[in-house]
Design an enzyme around this catalytic site. Structure first.
Site, mmCIF file in Angstrom:
data_model
loop_
_atom_site.group_PDB
_atom_site.id
_atom_site.type_symbol
_atom_site.label_atom_id
_atom_site.label_comp_id
_atom_site.label_asym_id
_atom_site.label_seq_id
_atom_site.Cartn_x
_atom_site.Cartn_y
_atom_site.Cartn_z
ATOM 1 N N ASP A 6 1.939 1.806 -0.492
ATOM 2 C CA ASP A 6 2.429 1.066 -1.543
ATOM 3 C C ASP A 6 2.556 -0.325 -1.262
ATOM 4 O O ASP A 6 2.742 -0.736 -0.188
ATOM 5 C CB ASP A 6 3.667 1.611 -2.142
ATOM 6 N N GLU A 7 2.469 -1.035 -2.252
ATOM 7 C CA GLU A 7 3.042 -2.570 -2.398
ATOM 8 C C GLU A 7 2.206 -3.432 -1.281
ATOM 9 O O GLU A 7 3.254 -3.860 -0.434
ATOM 10 C CB GLU A 7 4.654 -2.460 -2.436
#
Ligand code: TNX
Length: 530
Positions: free
Chosen positions: A344-345
């Site tokens: 993620d991210e």
């Protein structure tokens, strides 16, 4: 005689463990006294639950638990039921084999191919004098025992009951037929931003099991901390584990402690899903091993709450040797079939770099015998049929999610336990909005991503990120009661999904949760029983 002797032994063990407390006699409600009908305490809601006329099974000095299966897991579940009843009544109910069939009163635990379909389904009939709990597999018997626990009055949760004279109790006469809607009913605990020790994690596992949840995803590494011993990479715990949000001491699980958590969870039919977040969220690893950085320079440890700034050097071969070591050691300690690689991210890599990285990690995870799970950003990569996408961003592209081989649903604006309940909640975040209890409850996994094929949806998971939770008491305050809402969304059939019924049944949990010592939020929408 034997039973009385065994009963005495147990009282003494518990008595000595609690000898520090004041020796006062606890007042208690009369057996069976409760304003709420026992079946109105079953949460998550069962497919079918009805009160029967007549008496249920009496739990007293004559009662026996009869286990007709040779499977040691079934005997162990009989032991858990016996422990529950001992705490309730002070009577140690012995567990006997099939030679005791015909004994009365009795509770029969049976593995029965004619029981409701599915390993986790069960049928419970407590009409006296012989109650019967049937399932096709041990998991179903375990969930039947959790239902029996909720049928017992709340005061049976107090260990103090053990100090008193044996106090016979009658299980209410009910018939419950039950099976889960989804196979994946999970929660995630972020032990990286703040560290929670093994005893805290076990307490969290107990909460999951009571609500018939079966997955605990542990977020074991992030920018602020590395939380598991890796023998081939000792600096991860010498350096990377010694920090936390706000600069606390951090901590980590030794491999023995991790294995102990895994075994404790497995006994309660909870599969541990380990996550090492990568290629971003890796400052703790980058601070421990300079060679994982493209610059060759290790950054300082990080104690803030920003995200997206860190990334492993995806162009270096050393990075993949590192990942292979990590995935290898964790996979060999984890009997469950999953490894979560985060994903993620990531704000510092190109789309092409990100894609190549995820696809290479997928190969490594599979080489260690596990199915890869990733947060929903990985839906943009080429995933194999065994890989699983965990949907979290409310704005994630549905067209990509619809192509995921399998989906776990953790929508940030419904299932995130770290969002505040309302504007006045003292801890928690609000980037995905405020999540009052009804918002956590009122959604349908089948229509969240309508483009996804129904067969791809494994179920639901409620993540609890720990930026704002310094202690397990804080964790409980954000988790409860919303964890119970997500449990029902994952377990109960759509026909049983009903806010008014949930509201009443949730309110009925308050005396039990208080007895267990759960620091739950008394959501103003709920008629909490006293
Ligand atoms: C987003 S959810 C994150 C986490 C934060 C969380 C706070 C996800 C995959 N990433 O790094 O802790 O928000 O709610």
């Amino acid at each position: 005689m034997w039973r009385i002797g065994a009963g005495l032994t147990l009282v003494l063990i518990v008595g000595s463990a609690c000898a520090r407390g004041p020796r006062v006699k606890e007042p208690h409600a009369p057996p069976g006294a409760s304003a709420v009908s026992p079946i109105a305490r079953i949460l998550p809601a069962a497919i079918e639950a009805q009160s029967l006329s007549g008496d249920g099974v009496s739990i007293d000095q004559r009662t026996t638990i009869v286990v007709t299966s040779d499977d040691p897991a079934v005997r162990r579940i009989g032991g858990m039921l016996s422990t529950l009843l001992a705490r309730a009544t002070g009577v140690v109910v012995p567990i006997k084999g099939r030679e005791a069939t015909g004994a009365t009163p009795a509770i029969l635990l049976t593995i029965d191919p004619a029981a409701p379909a599915g390993d986790e389904a069960y049928d419970l009939n407590t009409a006296g004098p012989v109650a019967s709990l049937k399932a096709r597999a041990p998991a179903g018997l375990f969930y039947g025992v959790q239902t029996i626990r909720q049928l017992l009055p709340y005061w049976t949760e107090y260990q103090a009951v053990m100090f008193q004279e044996a106090r016979p109790l009658t299980l209410p006469a009910v018939h419950v037929r039950d099976a889960p809607r989804y196979p994946w009913r999970g929660a995630m605990l972020d032990v990286a931003r703040h560290f929670f020790g093994a005893a805290d994690v076990k307490r969290f596992v107990d909460l999951l099991a009571l609500h018939k949840m079966n997955r605990l995803h542990l977020h074991l590494a992030d920018d602020q901390g590395w939380r598991i011993e890796i023998r081939k990479r000792p600096a991860l715990t010498e350096t990377g584990a010694r920090s936390a949000v706000g600069g606390g001491p951090g901590g980590f699980y030794s491999q023995a402690e991790y294995a102990d958590i895994v075994a404790y969870a497995a006994d309660r039919f909870v599969t541990i899903v380990p996550e090492i977040d990568m290629p971003g969220h890796t400052n703790a690893a980058l601070a421990s091993y300079a060679e994982l950085n493209c610059t060759g320079q290790a950054p300082p440890v990080f104690t803030g709450t920003d995200v997206g700034f860190s990334a492993l050097c995806v162009e270096k071969e050393e990075t993949y040797r590192f990942i292979d070591d990590i995935v290898g050691e964790i996979s060999s300690l984890t009997p469950g079939p999953y490894f979560h690689m985060g994903g993620d991210e990531v704000k510092t890599l190109t789309a092409q770099q990100y894609r190549a990285f995820v696809e290479r990690v997928q190969t490594i995870v599979q080489a260690h015998g596990k199915a890869m799970i990733g947060w929903d950003e990985v839906a943009a990569t080429a995933l194999s049929p065994s890989s699983i996408v965990q949907h979290w961003r409310p704005e994630a592209a549905h067209a990509e999610l619809a192509r995921a081989p399998h989906l776990i649903l953790s929508p940030g604006n419904r299932a995130y336990l770290d969002m505040k309940y309302d504007a006045g909640t003292a801890i928690g975040l609000n980037w995905a909005g405020l999540i009052p209890i009804r918002t956590a409850y009122d959604w349908d996994p089948a229509t969240l991503v309508p483009e996804a094929p129904a067969a791809a949806i494994l179920g639901v998971e409620a993540p609890l990120w720990s930026e704002t939770t310094a202690t397990i008491r804080d964790v409980e305050f954000l988790a409860m009661p919303r964890l119970a809402a997500i449990a029902e969304v994952g377990w109960s059939a759509p026909a049983r999904h009903d806010w008014d019924s949930f509201r009443e049944r949730l309110g009925a949990q308050a005396p039990r949760w208080t007895a267990i010592g759960i620091n739950f939020f008394r959501a103003p929408e709920i008629p909490w029983a006293r």
